[in-house]
Motif scaffolding. Structure first.
Motif, short mmCIF file in Angstrom:
data_model
loop_
_atom_site.label_atom_id
_atom_site.label_comp_id
_atom_site.label_asym_id
_atom_site.label_seq_id
_atom_site.Cartn_x
_atom_site.Cartn_y
_atom_site.Cartn_z
N TYR A 32 0.78 -1.25 -0.17
CA TYR A 32 -0.07 0.00 0.20
C TYR A 32 0.99 1.21 -0.25
O TYR A 32 2.41 1.41 0.33
N ASP A 33 -0.04 2.29 -0.88
CA ASP A 33 0.92 3.02 -0.76
C ASP A 33 0.89 3.99 0.30
O ASP A 33 -0.15 3.96 1.17
N ASN A 34 1.65 5.74 1.01
CA ASN A 34 0.80 6.48 2.02
C ASN A 34 -0.11 6.91 1.95
O ASN A 34 -0.57 7.91 2.98
N ASP A 35 -1.42 6.71 0.40
CA ASP A 35 -2.53 7.34 1.00
C ASP A 35 -3.39 6.38 1.48
O ASP A 35 -4.56 6.46 0.67
N GLY A 36 -3.17 4.78 1.74
CA GLY A 36 -3.24 3.83 1.66
C GLY A 36 -3.98 3.36 0.64
O GLY A 36 -4.89 1.87 1.04
N ASN A 37 -3.70 3.24 -0.59
CA ASN A 37 -4.42 2.78 -1.47
C ASN A 37 -3.48 1.31 -2.66
O ASN A 37 -1.90 1.61 -2.09
N ILE A 38 -3.59 0.18 -3.29
CA ILE A 38 -3.25 -0.36 -3.29
C ILE A 38 -2.35 0.07 -4.32
O ILE A 38 -2.29 0.45 -5.24
N SER A 96 -2.23 -5.30 24.90
CA SER A 96 -1.04 -7.07 24.23
C SER A 96 -2.03 -6.80 22.59
O SER A 96 -3.26 -6.87 22.75
N GLU A 97 -1.54 -6.11 21.69
CA GLU A 97 -2.56 -6.40 20.47
C GLU A 97 -1.80 -6.55 19.20
O GLU A 97 0.00 -6.86 19.27
N PHE A 98 -2.36 -6.88 18.29
CA PHE A 98 -2.09 -7.21 16.74
C PHE A 98 -2.48 -6.81 15.83
O PHE A 98 -4.17 -6.99 15.49
N LEU A 99 -1.92 -6.17 14.67
CA LEU A 99 -2.29 -5.56 13.89
C LEU A 99 -1.74 -5.52 12.58
O LEU A 99 -0.41 -6.92 12.64
N THR A 100 -2.57 -5.02 11.31
CA THR A 100 -2.40 -5.37 9.93
C THR A 100 -2.42 -4.75 8.97
O THR A 100 -3.62 -3.67 9.07
N PRO A 101 -1.90 -4.44 8.57
CA PRO A 101 -1.61 -3.22 6.97
C PRO A 101 -3.51 -3.73 6.50
O PRO A 101 -3.40 -2.30 5.73
N GLY A 104 -6.15 -3.73 9.42
CA GLY A 104 -5.90 -2.28 11.16
C GLY A 104 -5.66 -3.38 11.91
O GLY A 104 -4.85 -4.49 11.88
N ARG A 105 -6.85 -3.79 13.28
CA ARG A 105 -7.11 -4.12 14.08
C ARG A 105 -7.78 -6.01 13.88
O ARG A 105 -8.12 -5.99 12.59
N LEU A 106 -6.35 -6.67 14.01
CA LEU A 106 -6.89 -8.58 13.83
C LEU A 106 -8.46 -8.34 14.22
O LEU A 106 -8.35 -8.90 15.84
N LYS A 107 -9.13 -8.77 14.45
CA LYS A 107 -10.53 -9.20 14.64
C LYS A 107 -11.27 -9.82 13.49
O LYS A 107 -11.67 -9.65 12.69
N ASP A 108 -12.97 -10.05 13.59
CA ASP A 108 -13.36 -11.27 13.15
C ASP A 108 -14.84 -10.83 13.43
O ASP A 108 -15.18 -11.92 14.78
N GLY A 109 -15.73 -9.81 13.26
CA GLY A 109 -16.65 -9.51 14.15
C GLY A 109 -17.05 -9.08 15.33
O GLY A 109 -16.14 -8.80 15.48
N PRO A 293 -7.01 5.35 12.67
CA PRO A 293 -7.63 4.92 10.79
C PRO A 293 -6.51 4.13 10.42
O PRO A 293 -4.95 4.06 10.85
N LEU A 294 -7.31 3.21 9.20
CA LEU A 294 -6.54 2.37 8.86
C LEU A 294 -4.95 2.88 8.19
O LEU A 294 -3.78 2.46 8.52
N ILE A 295 -5.34 4.34 7.77
CA ILE A 295 -4.32 4.51 6.73
C ILE A 295 -3.29 5.03 7.62
O ILE A 295 -1.85 5.03 7.19
N GLN A 296 -3.49 4.98 8.83
CA GLN A 296 -1.88 5.67 9.39
C GLN A 296 -1.27 4.09 9.89
O GLN A 296 0.21 4.25 10.37
N ILE A 297 -1.86 3.05 10.54
CA ILE A 297 -0.99 2.05 10.48
C ILE A 297 -0.46 1.38 9.16
O ILE A 297 0.70 1.02 9.17
N ARG A 298 -1.31 1.95 8.20
CA ARG A 298 -0.40 1.61 6.61
C ARG A 298 1.16 2.14 6.43
O ARG A 298 1.80 1.81 5.90
N ARG A 299 0.61 3.34 6.67
CA ARG A 299 1.89 4.14 6.52
C ARG A 299 3.44 4.26 7.59
O ARG A 299 3.65 4.15 7.68
N TYR A 300 2.99 3.47 8.97
CA TYR A 300 3.63 3.13 10.16
C TYR A 300 4.33 1.97 9.28
O TYR A 300 5.78 1.91 9.43
N ALA A 301 3.44 1.46 9.08
CA ALA A 301 4.20 -0.30 8.04
C ALA A 301 5.17 0.13 7.50
O ALA A 301 5.89 -0.44 6.97
#
Length: 361
Positions: A32-38, A96-101, A104-109, A293-301
């Motif tokens: 992903y780029d810094n704007d969150g786009n693929i 204690s948390e898991f994140l993914t670009p 975002g947060r690792l969650k399902d429902g 926001p998800l974009i912040q996580i992607r920028r940090y990644a």
């Protein structure tokens, strides 16, 4: 950036091995780029011994938030009266948390991998390896439920001591008796060491006699018998522990259903609202983290990826930090810029060094 000891020989060797491995993993990420786009998607190529080509990065980190740790200045109404600030850090909540670009947060429902923990002697105790393993197990279940088998998770952890603890049944030569023993376990009342394999043909190596053995049923075989079976026992004997032996950590054992590697990637945010009790504090912490926001996580990644790419191109820790400031809008460092950045960094360093010497003189 903390760089003390960053260029020690063993640190550099570990970093080079990790960067090489990371570059292979990275080919299977969605970028992903810094704007969150693929920016790019992985193109298929053979992956030995792995059925799922798609790889999703899942990072883990732990952060502790304190009741009185917040901004000391703020805008207020003109009529608002000043209040006395509490002394000390106050109560704490560890997350204690898991994140993914990708998500975002690792969650399902409603199911999530996040754990809140009130550390302390008279509270929840201390977050140890067993607590982390239970969380990892939940995280794997959530990941597999969310991906439904289309991807492999690359779970990344930092090098905290609790993350390096060996599994209860991990192979270890420590305290291993030379001769057969009826009750020996590496951990008191713990499980037997796991069966392993050796050699090109993956010959099975069991460390215990079978339960129906005529004279030593279920006994530990002892180091000498084990090594003699491989034809490696010399006349002068062997050391009980070999230098450089790398046992399997309990986390890696737990993640046998996915790929894993260790790296430090962390997000830390300051919590501002005042709290009156621990429940309110937990709500504030969760709400603040959920607002990222998800974009912040992607920028940090992407920022972490720039450091790794800088190392891959031969830059040192300080040079990589310099490159990150110069090219913060990029995910990767342009290859032709590595030599130029090295030169610029050296010029700035020598200039600063000259200035310091002049001031001291």
């Amino acid at each position: 950036m903390y760089i003390d000891g960053h260029e020690c020989e063993d640190v550099v060797a570990y970093r080079e091995a990790f960067v090489k491995r990371w570059k292979e993993y990275e080919r299977r990420f969605i970028i992903y780029d810094n704007d969150g786009n693929i920016l790019s998607t992985p193109v298929g190529f053979p992956v030995p011994q792995i059925g799922r080509f798609r790889l999703i990065l899942v990072t883990h980190d732990e952060s502790t938030f304190y009741e009185n740790d917040r901004q000391k200045t703020k805008w207020t109404q003109e009529t608002e009266k000043a209040s006395t600030e509490k002394k000390g850090e106050g109560q704490s909540v560890m997350v204690s948390e898991f994140l993914t670009p990708d998500w975002g947060r690792l969650k399902d429902g409603d199911e999530e991998a996040r754990v809140l923990f009130k550390a302390g002697k008279n509270r929840d105790g201390y977050f140890d390896n067993d607590d982390l393993l239970a969380q990892v197990d939940t995280a794997i279940d959530i990941f597999e439920g969310k991906t439904n088998g289309f991807a492999t998770g690359l779970f990344l952890f930092d090098n905290a001591p609790s993350h390096q603890k060996r599994a209860q049944d991990a192979l270890s030569a420590r305290k291993m008796p030379k001769n057969p023993h009826a009750t020996w376990r590496h951990h008191q009342d713990g499980p037997r060491m796991r069966t392993t394999t050796f050699g090109e043909n993956n010959t099975v190596q069991d460390f215990y006699f079978p339960d129906d053995h005529p004279t030593m049923p279920g006994w530990f075989k002892g180091m000498e018998i084990i090594i003699r079976k491989r034809g490696l026992w010399p006349e002068k004997g062997l050391n009980a522990q070999c230098e450089g032996f790398n046992p399997i950590s309990s986390i890696r054992s737990q993640l046998s259903r996915s790929s894993s590697h260790d790296v430090a990637i962390s997000l830390r945010y300051r919590i501002s609202p005042k709290t009156n009790n621990i429940k309110e504090m937990e709500e504030n912490v969760c709400n603040s983290l959920d607002d990222i926001p998800l974009i912040q996580i992607r920028r940090y990644a992407n920022r972490a990826a720039r450091f790794i790419d800088s190392y891959a191109q031969g830059l040192t820790g300080p040079e990589a930090a310099w490159a990150n400031r110069k090219y913060h809008g990029h995910r990767l460092l342009p290859p032709e810029m590595a030599a130029k950045l090295k030169k610029e960094f050296l010029e700035q360093y020598n200039k600063l060094k000259t200035t310091v010497v002049s001031i001291v003189s």
